[in-house]
Design a protein around this motif. Structure first.
Motif, short mmCIF file in Angstrom:
data_model
loop_
_atom_site.label_atom_id
_atom_site.label_comp_id
_atom_site.label_asym_id
_atom_site.label_seq_id
_atom_site.Cartn_x
_atom_site.Cartn_y
_atom_site.Cartn_z
N GLY A 160 0.73 -1.36 0.14
CA GLY A 160 0.04 -0.08 0.25
C GLY A 160 1.08 0.93 0.02
N LYS A 161 1.50 1.25 0.37
CA LYS A 161 2.91 2.24 0.72
C LYS A 161 4.67 2.17 -0.68
CE LYS A 161 6.02 5.02 3.16
NZ LYS A 161 7.54 4.57 2.39
N ASP A 162 5.01 1.24 -0.79
CA ASP A 162 5.60 1.05 -1.83
C ASP A 162 6.40 0.20 -2.71
OD1 ASP A 162 7.61 3.20 -0.36
OD2 ASP A 162 7.94 0.80 1.04
N MET A 163 4.08 -1.00 -2.29
CA MET A 163 4.29 -1.93 -3.09
C MET A 163 2.50 -1.43 -3.17
SD MET A 163 4.42 -5.70 -3.60
CE MET A 163 6.05 -5.92 -4.12
N SER A 164 2.30 -1.57 -4.56
CA SER A 164 0.78 -0.79 -4.80
C SER A 164 -0.24 -2.10 -5.48
CB SER A 164 0.09 0.23 -4.52
OG SER A 164 -0.68 0.69 -3.79
N MET A 165 -1.80 -2.51 -5.47
CA MET A 165 -2.39 -2.92 -6.17
C MET A 165 -3.56 -2.53 -6.57
SD MET A 165 -2.69 -7.32 -6.03
CE MET A 165 -3.05 -7.69 -7.45
N ILE A 166 -3.77 -2.49 -7.79
CA ILE A 166 -5.25 -1.94 -8.66
C ILE A 166 -6.04 -3.20 -8.48
CG2 ILE A 166 -6.84 -0.80 -10.05
CD1 ILE A 166 -4.05 1.23 -10.90
N PHE A 167 -6.64 -2.61 -7.37
CA PHE A 167 -7.61 -4.50 -7.62
C PHE A 167 -8.67 -4.70 -8.90
CE2 PHE A 167 -6.01 -3.96 -3.75
CZ PHE A 167 -5.51 -5.24 -3.08
N GLN A 168 -9.73 -5.69 -9.07
CA GLN A 168 -10.21 -6.07 -9.89
C GLN A 168 -12.03 -5.79 -9.16
OE1 GLN A 168 -10.46 -9.54 -12.61
NE2 GLN A 168 -8.79 -10.21 -12.05
N GLU A 169 -12.38 -5.05 -10.40
CA GLU A 169 -14.03 -5.21 -9.22
C GLU A 169 -13.88 -4.28 -8.96
OE1 GLU A 169 -16.25 -5.78 -11.16
OE2 GLU A 169 -15.74 -8.38 -12.09
N PRO A 170 -13.19 -2.78 -9.13
CA PRO A 170 -13.68 -1.73 -8.52
C PRO A 170 -14.63 -1.67 -7.37
CG PRO A 170 -13.73 -0.73 -10.30
CD PRO A 170 -13.78 -2.18 -11.06
N ILE A 171 -15.63 -1.74 -7.55
CA ILE A 171 -16.89 -1.21 -6.89
C ILE A 171 -16.81 -2.34 -5.63
CG2 ILE A 171 -19.84 -1.96 -6.22
CD1 ILE A 171 -19.39 -0.34 -9.25
#
Length: 278
Positions: A88-99
């Motif tokens: 969440g700081k140095d390594m972050s991810m945009i997940f599937q299904e944002p809602i």
């Protein structure tokens, strides 16, 4: 030195019929400022591989690897609390299904400010100022007003932008985008991809793009890994992959694209792959 390097990753889940290996011997690396695409059909272990690197799989999953190093730090030897300082700081991810990934019980403003509070220790005024700046950066109109909205009050494209804002809030060194354009219309897809590539260039982030869309791969990637049934079938730079794919499965993926249809009926990947194996 690679930003993220993984060797011989395996992920196994227990099922009612016994153990199931979702990822089997996958190795990869990505450098700062590089875009790596991981491509394959649904169920090929793309997302599971990255969730394993993030430490976000359920405790029942068995994760093993010969090496898993991020920014010079051994992820395999870290405690859960040590890894939480990175994720969440140095390594972050945009997940599937944002809602589905956003908490419906809290405003989007609260959710992005929580990241800033935990990882950067900003006070309330600084968090709000930074949240507005992030919403502006990802193209959310009326950002100050939108901070008070709940996820259900926003469109799918806007929720995707909120997820991106949360993911880049702390200027991560590595951003993992898991099917970032799924379920979005074509116009919004283009806007989201353009946004990700702009942010990646501006901040010189390493970017891992998980997708089954070969058009996205062609437009964004420097290198490509092709996965099938949890295994890496091929790795190449993006031009080589499209011009001279080495594996039968990669050729099957490309042949199944609508623009490559040669007859009245588009063959399935399974048909092409089966024929190539015979």
């Amino acid at each position: 030195m690679a930003l993220l390097e993984i060797e011989n990753l395996a992920v196994e889940f227990q099922t009612s019929t016994g153990p199931f290996r979702a990822v089997d011997g996958v190795s990869l690396k990505v450098d700062a400022g590089e875009v790596l695409a991981i491509v394959g059909e649904s169920g090929s272990g793309k997302s599971v591989s990255m969730l394993a690197a993030m430490g976000l799989l359920p405790w029942t999953a068995k994760v093993t690897a010969d090496k898993m190093v991020f920014d010079g730090r051994n992820l395999l030897g870290m405690s859960a609390s040590e890894r939480r300082k990175i994720i969440g700081k140095d390594m972050s991810m945009i997940f599937q299904e944002p809602i589905a990934s956003l908490n419906p019980c809290f405003t989007v403003g609260f959710q992005i400010e929580e990241v800033l509070r935990i990882h950067l220790g900003l006070d309330k005024a600084a968090r709000r100022k930074r949240a507005i700046e992030l919403f502006e950066a990802v193209g959310i109109p009326n950002p100050a007003e939108r901070l008070g909205h709940y996820p259900h009050q926003m469109s799918g494209g806007q929720c995707q932008r909120v997820m991106i804002a949360i993911a880049i809030a702390c200027n991560p060194k590595l951003l993992i985008a898991d099917e970032p354009t799924t379920a979005l219309d074509v116009t919004i897809q283009k806007q989201i991809l353009d946004l990700l590539m702009r942010l990646q260039t501006e901040h010189r982030m390493g970017l891992i793009m998980i997708t089954h869309n070969m058009g996205v791969v062609a437009e964004t990637a420097d290198r490509v890994i092709v996965q099938y049934k949890g295994r890496k079938m091929e790795e190449a730079d993006v031009l080589s992959l499209f011009e001279s794919p080495k594996s039968d499965y990669t050729r099957a993926l490309l042949a199944a694209l609508p623009e490559n249809a040669t007859g009245d009926r588009l063959p399935t990947i399974g048909e092409i792959f089966k024929g190539a194996a015979q």
